[in-house]
Design an enzyme around this catalytic site. Sequence first.
Site, PDB file in Angstrom:
ATOM      1  N   GLY A 216      15.436 -85.173  43.131  1.00 51.76           N
ATOM      2  CA  GLY A 216      15.975 -84.219  41.987  1.00 51.76           C
ATOM      3  C   GLY A 216      17.339 -83.590  42.454  1.00 51.76           C
ATOM      4  O   GLY A 216      18.089 -84.142  43.056  1.00 51.76           O
TER       5      GLY A 216
ATOM      6  N   ASP B 232      33.654 -91.857  23.812  1.00 52.48           N
ATOM      7  CA  ASP B 232      33.352 -92.402  22.398  1.00 52.48           C
ATOM      8  C   ASP B 232      32.409 -93.219  22.378  1.00 52.48           C
ATOM      9  O   ASP B 232      31.689 -93.389  23.108  1.00 52.48           O
ATOM     10  CB  ASP B 232      34.861 -92.768  21.640  1.00 52.48           C
ATOM     11  CG  ASP B 232      35.386 -93.930  22.604  1.00 52.48           C
ATOM     12  OD1 ASP B 232      34.495 -94.579  23.285  1.00 52.48           O
ATOM     13  OD2 ASP B 232      36.475 -94.100  22.335  1.00 52.48           O
TER      14      ASP B 232
ATOM     15  N   THR C 218      31.128 -95.223  28.667  1.00 50.83           N
ATOM     16  CA  THR C 218      32.310 -95.129  28.023  1.00 50.83           C
ATOM     17  C   THR C 218      33.522 -94.784  28.772  1.00 50.83           C
ATOM     18  O   THR C 218      34.764 -95.014  28.286  1.00 50.83           O
ATOM     19  CB  THR C 218      32.077 -94.477  26.627  1.00 50.83           C
ATOM     20  OG1 THR C 218      33.519 -94.152  25.947  1.00 50.83           O
ATOM     21  CG2 THR C 218      31.898 -93.029  26.956  1.00 50.83           C
TER      22      THR C 218
ATOM     23  N   SER D 248      21.507 -83.487  47.502  1.00 52.68           N
ATOM     24  CA  SER D 248      21.069 -84.285  48.656  1.00 52.68           C
ATOM     25  C   SER D 248      22.536 -85.249  48.597  1.00 52.68           C
ATOM     26  O   SER D 248      22.258 -85.771  49.982  1.00 52.68           O
ATOM     27  CB  SER D 248      19.836 -84.813  48.501  1.00 52.68           C
ATOM     28  OG  SER D 248      19.733 -85.421  47.310  1.00 52.68           O
TER      29      SER D 248
ATOM     30  N   HIS E 112      23.617 -89.494  40.349  1.00 47.99           N
ATOM     31  CA  HIS E 112      22.829 -90.246  41.425  1.00 47.99           C
ATOM     32  C   HIS E 112      22.159 -89.108  42.178  1.00 47.99           C
ATOM     33  O   HIS E 112      21.108 -89.077  42.928  1.00 47.99           O
ATOM     34  CB  HIS E 112      23.834 -90.772  42.539  1.00 47.99           C
ATOM     35  CG  HIS E 112      24.282 -91.936  41.804  1.00 47.99           C
ATOM     36  ND1 HIS E 112      24.903 -93.148  42.707  1.00 47.99           N
ATOM     37  CD2 HIS E 112      24.360 -92.747  40.720  1.00 47.99           C
ATOM     38  CE1 HIS E 112      25.097 -94.204  42.185  1.00 47.99           C
ATOM     39  NE2 HIS E 112      24.791 -93.877  40.844  1.00 47.99           N
TER      40      HIS E 112
ATOM     41  N   ASP F 103      34.645 -99.720  29.823  1.00 50.58           N
ATOM     42  CA  ASP F 103      34.911 -99.697  28.359  1.00 50.58           C
ATOM     43  C   ASP F 103      36.426 -99.894  28.146  1.00 50.58           C
ATOM     44  O   ASP F 103      37.320 -99.383  27.952  1.00 50.58           O
ATOM     45  CB  ASP F 103      34.632 -98.293  27.752  1.00 50.58           C
ATOM     46  CG  ASP F 103      34.590 -98.169  26.301  1.00 50.58           C
ATOM     47  OD1 ASP F 103      35.252 -99.123  25.500  1.00 50.58           O
ATOM     48  OD2 ASP F 103      34.299 -97.058  25.935  1.00 50.58           O
TER      49      ASP F 103
END
Length: 324
Positions: A67, A250, A190, A71, A61, A242
């Site tokens: 960038g 995995d 995952t 932030s 995020h 998952d």
Amino acid sequence: MKGFCLVLVFVAILVSVRGDLQMGFYGSSCPKAEKIVQDYVNQHIPNAPSLAAALIRMHFHDCFVRGCDASILLNATSSSGNQTERVATPNRTVRGFDFIDTLKSLVEAECPGVVSCADILALAARDSIVITGGPSWKVPTGRRDGLLSNASEALSDIPAPTDNITILTQKFANKSLDLKDLVLLSGAHTIGISHCPSFSNRLYNFTGVGDRDPTLDSEYADNLRSRKCRTQNDNTTKVEMDPGSRKTFDLSYYSLLLKRRGLFESDSALTRNSNTLTYINQLLQGSVQNFFSEFATSMEKMGQIGVKTGSSGEIRRSCAVVNS
Ligand code: HEM
Ligand SMILES: *[C@@H]1O[C@H](CO)[C@@H](O)[C@H](O)[C@H]1NC(C)=O
Ligand SMILES: *[C@@H]1O[C@H](CO)[C@@H](O)[C@H](O)[C@H]1NC(C)=O
Ligand SMILES: *[C@@H]1O[C@H](CO)[C@@H](O)[C@H](O)[C@H]1NC(C)=O
Ligand SMILES: *[C@@H]1O[C@H](CO)[C@@H](O)[C@H](O)[C@H]1NC(C)=O
Ligand SMILES: *[C@@H]1O[C@H](CO)[C@@H](O)[C@H](O)[C@H]1NC(C)=O
Ligand SMILES: *[C@@H]1O[C@H](CO)[C@@H](O)[C@H](O)[C@H]1NC(C)=O
Ligand SMILES: *[C@@H]1O[C@H](CO)[C@@H](O)[C@H](O)[C@H]1NC(C)=O
Ligand SMILES: CC(=O)N[C@H]1CO[C@H](CO)[C@@H](O)[C@@H]1O
């Protein structure tokens, strides 16, 4: 020798002009920095492995908004009334702020004002995934911290769980990431957890007529409704992306996608585009080690998005506020 030194200086200038990060950027300014981060992670993440998921998501995020410049860590400032990224909807479920604050204070105690919050986050995300048995990747350093944080940019740049493949492709392309990166980085699902509002429209009211998402396996949808999200608005129950393997990095996320059990529409969408589907199949035919090394390459790209180097930005003293 003099000539050689001149060349070195020249190369160093070129590097800084190009704004690249470098391995071991703090090698002379704060030689223990990376070790301090790694030691603390190795000491604490084994007792709280779910934080590894939180930290890699926080790094993602951060990188997608202005960038990788920390932030995301800025608090809303009451004086300006700015809505910072932290308060934006996608951030409400981001965890791990206290962990980064602690790391920052340990590093500050060793070398005040030298190591950026953005680098600490990038290093901590990698080290915590490694200690839980996941892939490793290179984290060149030298990121500087941004001065601005903006909630509306977080809303527009961070992919939403309801995004289709067209929008996902655009949001990734906007950060110089391609479809392969999209498939690989989504593989981070995952591990970790989500909350019902991120997907419960698929269970209860997909097109506004009380229907379900036909692309979601119906048995799985039944289970989610009866055991997890008993109402569409439940925002406290935690749901694994998952199931059964949420702590293990995995390939099972990709197997679930093919069984129409990807939790978010954005996960499910990856199976209905021929390029991304081909790539999912290739990953599943390869080894976990192959997935790890491909994932590493995409993480290295993600960690370079829009980085501020040289004299732009600053080295924040406290990760939650810009220096005054
Ligand atoms: C492709 C677009 C993506 C979308 C739409 C997306 C969306 C989401 C959503 C909605 C959640 C659950 C939030 C909640 O309900 O609590 C989540 C969790 C998570 N995401 Fe993503 N994500 C994407 C890509 C990524 C990437 C690139 C990474 C990292 C490389 C990542 C890592 C994670 C992790 C580890 C979690 C679990 C966090 C936890 O356990 O606290 N995601 N994501
Ligand atoms: C930032 O906000 C958090 C949560 O609201 C608070 O605990 C923390 O003290 C704040 N940090 C600073 C430096 O203002
Ligand atoms: C808050 O907004 C003001 C005015 O747009 C800007 O100067 C300031 O840098 C912003 N602060 C943050 C933390 O984004
Ligand atoms: C936040 O970003 C949006 C869109 O780029 C812009 O319109 C708005 O003025 C920004 N807000 C602040 C406080 O800088
Ligand atoms: C993808 O979503 C966007 C925005 O919601 C929409 O305008 C577009 O038609 C969708 N594309 C497809 C192929 O469904
Ligand atoms: C990304 O999107 C922003 C506006 O949201 C635009 O200004 C910028 O040019 C885009 N960058 C790329 C590489 O497409
Ligand atoms: C489904 O969504 C529509 C449009 O948002 C709303 O009018 C309707 O009441 C919802 N139905 C249910 C069963 O929640
Ligand atoms: C969860 O839902 C309740 C009731 O709708 C609301 O008051 C609360 O702010 C929500 N919490 C979050 C984290 O969105
Ligand atoms: C995890 C976290 O810090 N979330 C924050 C998101 O933004 C809201 C509003 O400022 C804060 O209350 C949360 O603490």
